[in-house]
Motif scaffolding. Structure first.
Motif, PDB file in Angstrom:
ATOM      1  N   THR A  37       1.207  -1.175   0.244  1.00  0.00           N
ATOM      2  CA  THR A  37       0.073  -0.511   0.047  1.00  0.00           C
ATOM      3  C   THR A  37       0.734   1.195  -0.235  1.00  0.00           C
ATOM      4  N   ILE A  38       0.123   2.205  -1.028  1.00  0.00           N
ATOM      5  CA  ILE A  38       0.943   3.534  -0.220  1.00  0.00           C
ATOM      6  C   ILE A  38       0.067   4.359   0.039  1.00  0.00           C
ATOM      7  N   LEU A  39       0.042   4.526   1.587  1.00  0.00           N
ATOM      8  CA  LEU A  39      -0.336   5.920   1.715  1.00  0.00           C
ATOM      9  C   LEU A  39      -0.426   6.728   2.193  1.00  0.00           C
ATOM     10  N   ARG A  40      -1.383   7.779   1.693  1.00  0.00           N
ATOM     11  CA  ARG A  40      -1.355   9.347   1.684  1.00  0.00           C
ATOM     12  C   ARG A  40      -1.994  10.038   3.180  1.00  0.00           C
ATOM     13  N   TYR A  41      -1.691  11.061   3.914  1.00  0.00           N
ATOM     14  CA  TYR A  41      -2.350  11.666   5.054  1.00  0.00           C
ATOM     15  C   TYR A  41      -1.274  12.351   5.261  1.00  0.00           C
ATOM     16  N   LEU A  86      12.493   2.624  -4.403  1.00  0.00           N
ATOM     17  CA  LEU A  86      12.481   3.670  -4.004  1.00  0.00           C
ATOM     18  C   LEU A  86      12.846   4.701  -4.005  1.00  0.00           C
ATOM     19  N   THR A  87      12.196   6.081  -4.416  1.00  0.00           N
ATOM     20  CA  THR A  87      13.767   7.250  -4.529  1.00  0.00           C
ATOM     21  C   THR A  87      12.303   7.982  -4.204  1.00  0.00           C
ATOM     22  N   PHE A  88      13.063   9.389  -3.811  1.00  0.00           N
ATOM     23  CA  PHE A  88      12.219  10.739  -3.285  1.00  0.00           C
ATOM     24  C   PHE A  88      13.120  12.022  -4.682  1.00  0.00           C
ATOM     25  N   ASP A  89      11.916  12.842  -4.055  1.00  0.00           N
ATOM     26  CA  ASP A  89      12.114  13.758  -5.338  1.00  0.00           C
ATOM     27  C   ASP A  89      11.948  14.983  -4.601  1.00  0.00           C
ATOM     28  N   LEU A  90      12.969  15.829  -3.663  1.00  0.00           N
ATOM     29  CA  LEU A  90      12.935  16.212  -2.143  1.00  0.00           C
ATOM     30  C   LEU A  90      12.382  18.192  -2.774  1.00  0.00           C
ATOM     31  N   THR A  91      12.566  18.058  -3.704  1.00  0.00           N
ATOM     32  CA  THR A  91      12.230  20.011  -4.252  1.00  0.00           C
ATOM     33  C   THR A  91      10.882  19.686  -4.322  1.00  0.00           C
ATOM     34  N   ARG A  92       9.821  18.579  -4.071  1.00  0.00           N
ATOM     35  CA  ARG A  92       8.063  18.479  -4.981  1.00  0.00           C
ATOM     36  C   ARG A  92       7.413  18.743  -3.322  1.00  0.00           C
ATOM     37  N   PRO A  93       7.430  17.881  -2.201  1.00  0.00           N
ATOM     38  CA  PRO A  93       8.341  16.652  -2.108  1.00  0.00           C
ATOM     39  C   PRO A  93       7.182  15.355  -2.800  1.00  0.00           C
ATOM     40  N   SER A  94       7.980  14.343  -2.777  1.00  0.00           N
ATOM     41  CA  SER A  94       7.250  13.384  -3.014  1.00  0.00           C
ATOM     42  C   SER A  94       7.989  12.118  -3.366  1.00  0.00           C
ATOM     43  N   LEU A  95       7.553  11.164  -3.239  1.00  0.00           N
ATOM     44  CA  LEU A  95       7.441   9.787  -3.148  1.00  0.00           C
ATOM     45  C   LEU A  95       7.153   8.797  -4.393  1.00  0.00           C
ATOM     46  N   ILE A  96       8.703   8.419  -4.961  1.00  0.00           N
ATOM     47  CA  ILE A  96       8.880   7.889  -6.450  1.00  0.00           C
ATOM     48  C   ILE A  96       8.786   6.500  -5.658  1.00  0.00           C
ATOM     49  N   VAL A  97       8.286   5.109  -6.988  1.00  0.00           N
ATOM     50  CA  VAL A  97       8.305   4.158  -7.223  1.00  0.00           C
ATOM     51  C   VAL A  97       8.359   3.378  -7.974  1.00  0.00           C
ATOM     52  N   GLN A  98       8.684   2.456  -8.334  1.00  0.00           N
ATOM     53  CA  GLN A  98       8.725   1.373  -9.501  1.00  0.00           C
ATOM     54  C   GLN A  98       9.034  -0.479  -9.014  1.00  0.00           C
ATOM     55  N   GLU A  99       8.313  -0.832  -9.083  1.00  0.00           N
ATOM     56  CA  GLU A  99       7.693  -2.318  -8.731  1.00  0.00           C
ATOM     57  C   GLU A  99       8.486  -3.051  -9.615  1.00  0.00           C
ATOM     58  N   GLY A 100       9.300  -3.924  -8.950  1.00  0.00           N
ATOM     59  CA  GLY A 100      11.005  -4.510 -10.088  1.00  0.00           C
ATOM     60  C   GLY A 100      11.899  -4.290  -9.544  1.00  0.00           C
ATOM     61  N   LYS A 101      12.659  -4.905 -10.334  1.00  0.00           N
ATOM     62  CA  LYS A 101      14.661  -5.320  -9.756  1.00  0.00           C
ATOM     63  C   LYS A 101      15.044  -3.797 -10.805  1.00  0.00           C
ATOM     64  N   PRO A 102      16.493  -4.199 -10.461  1.00  0.00           N
ATOM     65  CA  PRO A 102      16.664  -2.197 -11.136  1.00  0.00           C
ATOM     66  C   PRO A 102      17.312  -3.107 -12.378  1.00  0.00           C
ATOM     67  N   SER A 131       9.393   4.601 -17.822  1.00  0.00           N
ATOM     68  CA  SER A 131       7.819   4.985 -17.703  1.00  0.00           C
ATOM     69  C   SER A 131       7.370   4.678 -16.685  1.00  0.00           C
ATOM     70  N   ARG A 132       7.937   3.230 -16.452  1.00  0.00           N
ATOM     71  CA  ARG A 132       7.723   2.924 -14.441  1.00  0.00           C
ATOM     72  C   ARG A 132       7.557   2.991 -13.706  1.00  0.00           C
ATOM     73  N   TRP A 133       8.065   4.421 -13.632  1.00  0.00           N
ATOM     74  CA  TRP A 133       7.613   5.253 -12.484  1.00  0.00           C
ATOM     75  C   TRP A 133       6.317   5.495 -11.966  1.00  0.00           C
ATOM     76  N   LEU A 134       6.265   5.535 -10.862  1.00  0.00           N
ATOM     77  CA  LEU A 134       5.215   6.153 -10.359  1.00  0.00           C
ATOM     78  C   LEU A 134       5.376   7.525  -8.855  1.00  0.00           C
ATOM     79  N   GLU A 135       4.555   8.080  -9.205  1.00  0.00           N
ATOM     80  CA  GLU A 135       4.967   9.436  -8.213  1.00  0.00           C
ATOM     81  C   GLU A 135       4.360   9.990  -7.129  1.00  0.00           C
ATOM     82  N   PHE A 136       4.284  10.020  -5.917  1.00  0.00           N
ATOM     83  CA  PHE A 136       3.343  10.131  -5.149  1.00  0.00           C
ATOM     84  C   PHE A 136       3.331  11.616  -4.106  1.00  0.00           C
ATOM     85  N   ALA A 137       2.924  12.633  -4.594  1.00  0.00           N
ATOM     86  CA  ALA A 137       2.920  13.460  -3.778  1.00  0.00           C
ATOM     87  C   ALA A 137       2.430  13.826  -2.372  1.00  0.00           C
ATOM     88  N   ALA A 138       3.405  14.522  -1.100  1.00  0.00           N
ATOM     89  CA  ALA A 138       3.898  14.326   0.105  1.00  0.00           C
ATOM     90  C   ALA A 138       2.311  15.278   0.604  1.00  0.00           C
TER      91      ALA A 138
END
Length: 359
Positions: A134-138, A330-346, A352-359
């Protein structure tokens, strides 16, 4: 693999827990069954799991009652006994009392230069059977927007808050694990995300927790003009703070780097792969100077056949509790700030498969 997105608009811990439990009832119950299997495979029977989960929930209620209340709400919403919901967030604290196979997971890399936003990448590794997340935003009661990733029913893990603070997370194993009662390390991360706006506050919060399992929290911040970063290593025997070295790198796998805490390290003592993984990470760390997160991931590809599985695939010849694999990047963009994830391995990363979720 199932990645669920949950946005909660309530700041009431009990209400948030019931909301999460009700919305993801079937998947939380499925995650609970996954952990029932893993606890049994680790040699832990139901009375032991119930006792440890209850002790952890009681300790959490003393240290951070809001999170204990949220877990009780999750249990009610998901139709689980409270101890089974508590066991999800306390899964590490339960597993350290059984076999330690399966606790070797995750690699974190951060490049923290004072006048530039931090660059970070974490591989999240776990058993193939775990397929629900789960990605939880609150909004926390401190007024911070938070986005965090975890297994269904777990209160938090890797995440970012709206103050520009992010936390990476790796498990450690110490000889003192399981010798005391304490709060779940996943709940420690969650409290940091809920309340901290600086690295100093994050470290103070983490070190205030009486823990019964070990973990390393890599904390990074960006305030619009300056970057700060540190790792705090936690164990029942004590804690330590580590700062960037050399050109600003903070690299961690699954063993203690603090010299004093390292004397009680369990994974190094049993010949785990964490040491060669860290050596490979050091060799490959310049990948974080690449153009983007896809280049960072590609630059950190290292497999079992290379002697250091930063990019982990399950091994068929390993014990059933030890066939771990990289499930998420998993990675971050703290200038936004947001959590960025992609399922799978390096080795499977695509732009195209990165998903970004703003805090």
């Amino acid at each position: 693999m199932s990645l669920n997105i949950h946005v909660s608009t309530t700041t009431d811990p009990a209400g948030r827990g019931r909301e999460i439990g009700s919305r993801w009832r079937d998947r939380i119950q499925a995650t609970a069954r996954d952990y029932d299997w893993l606890f049994q495979a680790a040699g832990l029977d139901e009375p032991a799991v119930r006792r440890i989960a209850g002790e952890c929930l009681d300790a959490l209620h003393t240290w951070e009652p809001e999170l204990a209340t949220e877990i009780r709400g999750i249990a009610a919403g998901a139709g689980l006994p409270t101890w089974r919901a508590a066991a999800l967030t306390a899964r590490t604290e339960i597993l350290v009392r059984g076999k330690i196979a399966g606790l070797k997971e995750c690699t974190t890399a951060a490049l923290a230069v004072p006048d530039r936003p931090p660059r970070v990448l974490q591989t999240w590794d776990w058993i193939p059977q775990a397929e629900n997340f789960t990605i939880l935003r609150y909004t926390s009661t401190a007024g911070l927007g938070v986005v965090t990733f975890a297994e269904n029913g777990v209160v938090g893990k890797v995440g970012v808050n709206s103050a520009g603070l992010g936390v990476l997370f790796t498990l450690l194993c110490h000889s003192s694990d399981g010798t005391t009662t304490g709060v779940p390390v996943h709940a420690v991360v969650r409290r940091v995300l809920d309340n901290a706006t600086t690295v100093a506050q994050a470290i103070e919060t983490a070190r205030s927790a009486p823990v019964t399992a070990s973990a390393a929290l890599t904390v990074v911040t960006w305030n619009g003009g300056r970057c700060d970063a540190a790792v705090v290593e936690l164990s029942p025997a004590g804690s330590a703070e580590l700062r960037p070295v050399g050109d600003g790198y903070l690299l961690h796998t699954n063993h203690f780097l603090d010299p004093e805490l390292a004397t009680g390290d369990r994974l190094v003592a049993v010949g785990d792969d964490t040491v060669p993984r860290l050596a490979a990470l050091r060799r490959l760390s310049t990948a974080l100077t690449g153009a983007d997160r896809t280049a960072w991931a590609r630059g950190l590809v290292s497999h079992w056949e290379d002697g250091a599985p930063i990019c982990a695939h399950p091994r068929a010849d390993a014990d059933v509790t030890n066939r771990w694999e990289t499930k998420m990047m998993l990675t971050f963009d703290l200038t936004r700030p947001s959590l960025i994830v992609q399922e799978g391995k390096p080795c499977q990363v695509t732009e195209s498969r990165w998903l970004e979720f703003a805090a």
